[in-house]
Design a protein around this motif. Structure first.
Motif, PDB file in Angstrom:
ATOM      1  N   SER A 168       0.849  -1.187   0.000  1.00  0.00           N
ATOM      2  CA  SER A 168       0.000   0.000   0.000  1.00  0.00           C
ATOM      3  C   SER A 168       0.885   1.236   0.000  1.00  0.00           C
ATOM      4  CB  SER A 168      -0.906   0.008   1.234  1.00  0.00           C
ATOM      5  OG  SER A 168      -1.773   1.121   1.199  1.00  0.00           O
ATOM      6  N   PHE A 169       0.705   2.100  -1.010  1.00  0.00           N
ATOM      7  CA  PHE A 169       1.486   3.324  -1.107  1.00  0.00           C
ATOM      8  C   PHE A 169       0.765   4.446  -0.361  1.00  0.00           C
ATOM      9  CE2 PHE A 169       2.379   0.715  -4.851  1.00  0.00           C
ATOM     10  CZ  PHE A 169       3.751   0.587  -4.749  1.00  0.00           C
ATOM     11  N   THR A 170       0.644   4.267   0.948  1.00  0.00           N
ATOM     12  CA  THR A 170      -0.115   5.170   1.798  1.00  0.00           C
ATOM     13  C   THR A 170       0.611   5.359   3.120  1.00  0.00           C
ATOM     14  OG1 THR A 170      -1.401   3.293   2.640  1.00  0.00           O
ATOM     15  CG2 THR A 170      -2.356   4.527   0.809  1.00  0.00           C
ATOM     16  N   GLU A 171       0.259   6.443   3.805  1.00  0.00           N
ATOM     17  CA  GLU A 171       0.893   6.737   5.092  1.00  0.00           C
ATOM     18  C   GLU A 171       0.497   5.732   6.150  1.00  0.00           C
ATOM     19  OE1 GLU A 171       0.579  10.400   8.169  1.00  0.00           O
ATOM     20  OE2 GLU A 171       1.290  10.897   6.166  1.00  0.00           O
ATOM     21  N   GLN A 172      -0.755   5.317   6.128  1.00  0.00           N
ATOM     22  CA  GLN A 172      -1.243   4.291   7.038  1.00  0.00           C
ATOM     23  C   GLN A 172      -1.858   3.172   6.213  1.00  0.00           C
ATOM     24  OE1 GLN A 172      -3.968   6.367   9.661  1.00  0.00           O
ATOM     25  NE2 GLN A 172      -2.347   6.800  11.125  1.00  0.00           N
ATOM     26  N   LEU A 173      -1.879   1.985   6.777  1.00  0.00           N
ATOM     27  CA  LEU A 173      -2.487   0.872   6.063  1.00  0.00           C
ATOM     28  C   LEU A 173      -3.980   1.144   5.899  1.00  0.00           C
ATOM     29  CD1 LEU A 173      -1.524  -1.878   4.914  1.00  0.00           C
ATOM     30  CD2 LEU A 173      -2.552  -2.924   6.945  1.00  0.00           C
ATOM     31  N   PRO A 174      -4.500   1.178   4.668  1.00  0.00           N
ATOM     32  CA  PRO A 174      -5.905   1.521   4.458  1.00  0.00           C
ATOM     33  C   PRO A 174      -6.827   0.364   4.804  1.00  0.00           C
ATOM     34  CG  PRO A 174      -4.901   0.947   2.371  1.00  0.00           C
ATOM     35  CD  PRO A 174      -3.795   0.919   3.402  1.00  0.00           C
ATOM     36  N   LEU A 175      -8.102   0.671   4.914  1.00  0.00           N
ATOM     37  CA  LEU A 175      -9.089  -0.361   5.229  1.00  0.00           C
ATOM     38  C   LEU A 175      -9.052  -1.507   4.231  1.00  0.00           C
ATOM     39  CD1 LEU A 175     -12.382   1.470   6.308  1.00  0.00           C
ATOM     40  CD2 LEU A 175     -10.820   0.135   7.724  1.00  0.00           C
ATOM     41  N   THR A 176      -8.832  -1.192   2.967  1.00  0.00           N
ATOM     42  CA  THR A 176      -8.912  -2.232   1.951  1.00  0.00           C
ATOM     43  C   THR A 176      -7.888  -3.336   2.157  1.00  0.00           C
ATOM     44  OG1 THR A 176      -9.208  -2.568  -0.431  1.00  0.00           O
ATOM     45  CG2 THR A 176      -7.358  -1.170   0.256  1.00  0.00           C
ATOM     46  N   PHE A 177      -6.771  -3.040   2.862  1.00  0.00           N
ATOM     47  CA  PHE A 177      -5.753  -4.042   3.122  1.00  0.00           C
ATOM     48  C   PHE A 177      -5.778  -4.548   4.559  1.00  0.00           C
ATOM     49  CE2 PHE A 177      -2.905  -3.075  -0.689  1.00  0.00           C
ATOM     50  CZ  PHE A 177      -3.026  -4.365  -1.203  1.00  0.00           C
ATOM     51  N   GLN A 178      -6.816  -4.240   5.306  1.00  0.00           N
ATOM     52  CA  GLN A 178      -6.959  -4.802   6.643  1.00  0.00           C
ATOM     53  C   GLN A 178      -7.425  -6.249   6.507  1.00  0.00           C
ATOM     54  OE1 GLN A 178      -6.235  -3.396   9.536  1.00  0.00           O
ATOM     55  NE2 GLN A 178      -5.871  -1.295   8.872  1.00  0.00           N
ATOM     56  N   GLY A 179      -6.665  -7.161   7.101  1.00  0.00           N
ATOM     57  CA  GLY A 179      -7.047  -8.568   6.986  1.00  0.00           C
ATOM     58  C   GLY A 179      -5.966  -9.499   7.472  1.00  0.00           C
ATOM     59  N   GLU A 180      -5.978 -10.720   6.955  1.00  0.00           N
ATOM     60  CA  GLU A 180      -5.115 -11.783   7.465  1.00  0.00           C
ATOM     61  C   GLU A 180      -3.723 -11.778   6.850  1.00  0.00           C
ATOM     62  OE1 GLU A 180      -6.956 -15.694   7.953  1.00  0.00           O
ATOM     63  OE2 GLU A 180      -8.847 -14.789   7.322  1.00  0.00           O
ATOM     64  N   VAL A 181      -3.540 -11.097   5.715  1.00  0.00           N
ATOM     65  CA  VAL A 181      -2.241 -11.074   5.058  1.00  0.00           C
ATOM     66  C   VAL A 181      -1.489  -9.818   5.468  1.00  0.00           C
ATOM     67  CG1 VAL A 181      -1.057 -11.021   2.829  1.00  0.00           C
ATOM     68  CG2 VAL A 181      -3.129 -12.407   3.117  1.00  0.00           C
ATOM     69  N   ALA A 182      -0.232  -9.971   5.899  1.00  0.00           N
ATOM     70  CA  ALA A 182       0.581  -8.819   6.282  1.00  0.00           C
ATOM     71  C   ALA A 182       0.947  -8.014   5.043  1.00  0.00           C
ATOM     72  CB  ALA A 182       1.839  -9.287   6.995  1.00  0.00           C
ATOM     73  N   ASN A 189       2.998  10.834   0.315  1.00  0.00           N
ATOM     74  CA  ASN A 189       2.234  12.071   0.486  1.00  0.00           C
ATOM     75  C   ASN A 189       3.084  13.310   0.238  1.00  0.00           C
ATOM     76  OD1 ASN A 189      -0.144  13.439   1.097  1.00  0.00           O
ATOM     77  ND2 ASN A 189       0.492  13.793   3.209  1.00  0.00           N
ATOM     78  N   ALA A 190       2.528  14.225  -0.562  1.00  0.00           N
ATOM     79  CA  ALA A 190       3.164  15.518  -0.814  1.00  0.00           C
ATOM     80  C   ALA A 190       2.058  16.540  -0.996  1.00  0.00           C
ATOM     81  CB  ALA A 190       4.041  15.460  -2.064  1.00  0.00           C
ATOM     82  N   VAL A 191       1.788  17.291   0.052  1.00  0.00           N
ATOM     83  CA  VAL A 191       0.650  18.203   0.044  1.00  0.00           C
ATOM     84  C   VAL A 191       0.943  19.405  -0.846  1.00  0.00           C
ATOM     85  CG1 VAL A 191      -0.843  19.638   1.461  1.00  0.00           C
ATOM     86  CG2 VAL A 191       0.016  17.481   2.361  1.00  0.00           C
ATOM     87  N   GLY A 192      -0.009  19.781  -1.690  1.00  0.00           N
ATOM     88  CA  GLY A 192       0.159  20.933  -2.568  1.00  0.00           C
ATOM     89  C   GLY A 192       0.186  22.230  -1.791  1.00  0.00           C
ATOM     90  N   LYS A 193       0.762  23.280  -2.385  1.00  0.00           N
ATOM     91  CA  LYS A 193       0.871  24.579  -1.736  1.00  0.00           C
ATOM     92  C   LYS A 193       0.252  25.652  -2.608  1.00  0.00           C
ATOM     93  CE  LYS A 193       5.189  23.351   0.612  1.00  0.00           C
ATOM     94  NZ  LYS A 193       6.604  23.706   0.807  1.00  0.00           N
ATOM     95  N   ALA A 194       0.035  26.798  -2.017  1.00  0.00           N
ATOM     96  CA  ALA A 194      -0.506  27.922  -2.775  1.00  0.00           C
ATOM     97  C   ALA A 194       0.491  28.355  -3.833  1.00  0.00           C
ATOM     98  CB  ALA A 194      -0.804  29.084  -1.830  1.00  0.00           C
ATOM     99  N   GLY A 195      -0.009  29.009  -4.897  1.00  0.00           N
ATOM    100  CA  GLY A 195       0.836  29.427  -6.000  1.00  0.00           C
ATOM    101  C   GLY A 195       1.883  30.438  -5.579  1.00  0.00           C
ATOM    102  N   ILE A 196       1.616  31.283  -4.599  1.00  0.00           N
ATOM    103  CA  ILE A 196       2.564  32.280  -4.095  1.00  0.00           C
ATOM    104  C   ILE A 196       2.814  31.969  -2.623  1.00  0.00           C
ATOM    105  CG2 ILE A 196       2.932  34.723  -3.632  1.00  0.00           C
ATOM    106  CD1 ILE A 196       1.097  35.361  -5.948  1.00  0.00           C
ATOM    107  N   ASP A 197       4.081  31.710  -2.272  1.00  0.00           N
ATOM    108  CA  ASP A 197       4.371  31.351  -0.890  1.00  0.00           C
ATOM    109  C   ASP A 197       4.467  32.609  -0.023  1.00  0.00           C
ATOM    110  OD1 ASP A 197       6.934  32.468  -1.242  1.00  0.00           O
ATOM    111  OD2 ASP A 197       7.823  30.522  -1.759  1.00  0.00           O
TER     112      ASP A 197
END
Length: 409
Positions: A168-182, A189-197
């Motif tokens: 899973s390419f996510t910060e936390q393990l998502p619900l979809t991969f919750q289960g019996e397989v590790a 994650n790379a949060v976008g910023k305003a056009g002018i800093d």
């Protein structure tokens, strides 16, 4: 309480949680459950699910160009019909067009027959809640039964396959991969910023400090920052800390390399699609995000190389958006959406699935696209074909589902 893994923020693709990696490698060993050795289908194909959190406006991406009702309903947001000049839709067939922001990325794949779009797709969850419906899709369980938050559909799929290497390419393990397989997870994650800093804003403010426009400039930046913060907070809430489209664009090639060399079942979420205000049409906020998403997907396809022929990418979102634009030049929470299915072996270059006329009588509750293709049926049909799952195995992934074969693979 929902148990989640990978609570430590991860800044780069190198920041794999060692415990998760080791657990994931251990999960590649032959699996036994209750003393029974699996004789499961082999995971030869590669599958990547791209979840657009926030509910993207499908009607302005795969555009119903033959519908006069579309143009009546979106006087400020509509994308012009193909051949209408700069910023017009890209023709897919006589009824549908593609957003021009995808001209150099997704359109060439479509023209090569490697992308199919499935309109009027979604779930029977009617809450129009980002969180409820995201959970519904990730879990893949029936809406009218008690949810098991420790059983996501991708975890169940991994459990049915041999030779599976999930990630899973996510910060936390998502619900979809919750289960019996590790399953290991790694954040992109790379949060976008305003056009002018802030530094640039201070310089511009200083330029006008003693002039007649001083107050207006300062107030303009103050209002901009306030609005940006409100919009960002709202979108990040709906996005659940998913990667920004820009973050996905920058990381997609690394994802492609990892799935080419090591992993064959992946999930990534991309946020920033909750466009209630100033969504834009051929240009603007949504167009910019689509450009980033399209370039990311095209980069992934290129980076994965020859494995692209054995790879399927499914792009979906929790629901669509209102067909009519709102008073803020945006769109609100809707129902039916458009799913994308990409891959070198996909039978694409077409609009797949059941369709109806795009007009007022066919709107769901007089506001949204209807759902004609259920997401569990669509995904069930895909994975049955990809992995050769029998009815019993498929039933353990998606209970009480009739798989829908749209001849996509």
């Amino acid at each position: 309480m929902i148990a989640r893994s990978g609570d430590r923020p991860m800044g780069t693709m190198r920041d794999l949680n060692r415990r998760h990696v080791l657990a994931g490698l251990a999960g590649l060993a032959p699996m036994t459950v209750a003393g029974r050795v699996w004789a499961a289908p082999k995971a030869d194909a590669r599958l990547l699910v791209v979840f657009l959190r926030g509910a993207y406006d499908a009607a302005n991406v795969v555009i119903p160009v033959s519908s006069s009702f579309y143009y009546e309903s979106r006087p400020n947001l509509a994308i012009a019909r193909p051949g209408s000049g700069v910023g017009s839709a890209l023709s897919l067939d006589v009824d549908w067009g593609l957003h021009p922001a995808l001209a150099s990325s997704i359109l060439p794949l479509f023209q090569r027959g490697e992308v199919a779009f499935v309109p009027f797709a979604g779930t029977d969850d009617l809450t129009r809640s980002h969180f409820e419906t995201q959970d519904t899709i990730e879990l893949g369980q029936e809406v009218n039964v008690r949810r098991d938050y420790r059983s996501g559909f991708m975890a169940r799929l991994a459990h049915e396959l041999t030779g599976v290497r999930p990630i899973s390419f996510t910060e936390q393990l998502p619900l979809t991969f919750q289960g019996e397989v590790a399953v290991p997870n790694v954040a992109i994650n790379a949060v976008g910023k305003a056009g002018i800093d802030s530094r640039q804003a201070k310089l511009i403010t200083a330029m006008y400090e003693h002039g007649p426009l001083s107050g207006a400039v300062a107030e303009g930046f103050r209002v901009r920052d306030e609005v940006y913060q409100q919009v960002t907070d709202h979108m990040m809430e709906a996005s659940r800390n998913a990667a920004s489209p820009k973050g996905f664009e920058l990381s997609a090639r690394r994802i492609g390399r990892l799935m080419r060399e090591t992993f064959n079942l992946g999930f990534v979420d991309v946020g920033g699609w909750d466009t209630h205000v100033n969504q834009g049409g051929a240009t603007g906020y949504l167009a910019d995000r689509l450009g980033e998403l399209g370039r990311g997907l095209a980069g992934f396809a290129e980076e994965i190389g020859p494995k692209w022929n054995d790879t399927v990418v499914v792009v979906l979102s929790e629901f669509g958006r209102t067909f009519r634009e709102n008073g803020n030049h945006g769109t609100d929470h809707g129902h039916g959406s458009v799913y994308w299915v990409l891959g070198g072996g996909v039978r694409g270059g077409r609009i797949a699935g059941e369709q109806v006329a795009v007009d007022q009588p066919h709107l769901f509750q007089n506001r949204d696209y209807p759902v004609l293709t259920d997401y569990r049926g669509l995904l069930g049909g895909l994975i049955r074909q990809l992995y050769g799952l029998d009815a019993a195995s498929l039933g353990r992934v998606f209970a009480n589902v009739t798989p829908k074969d749209l001849a996509l693979v």
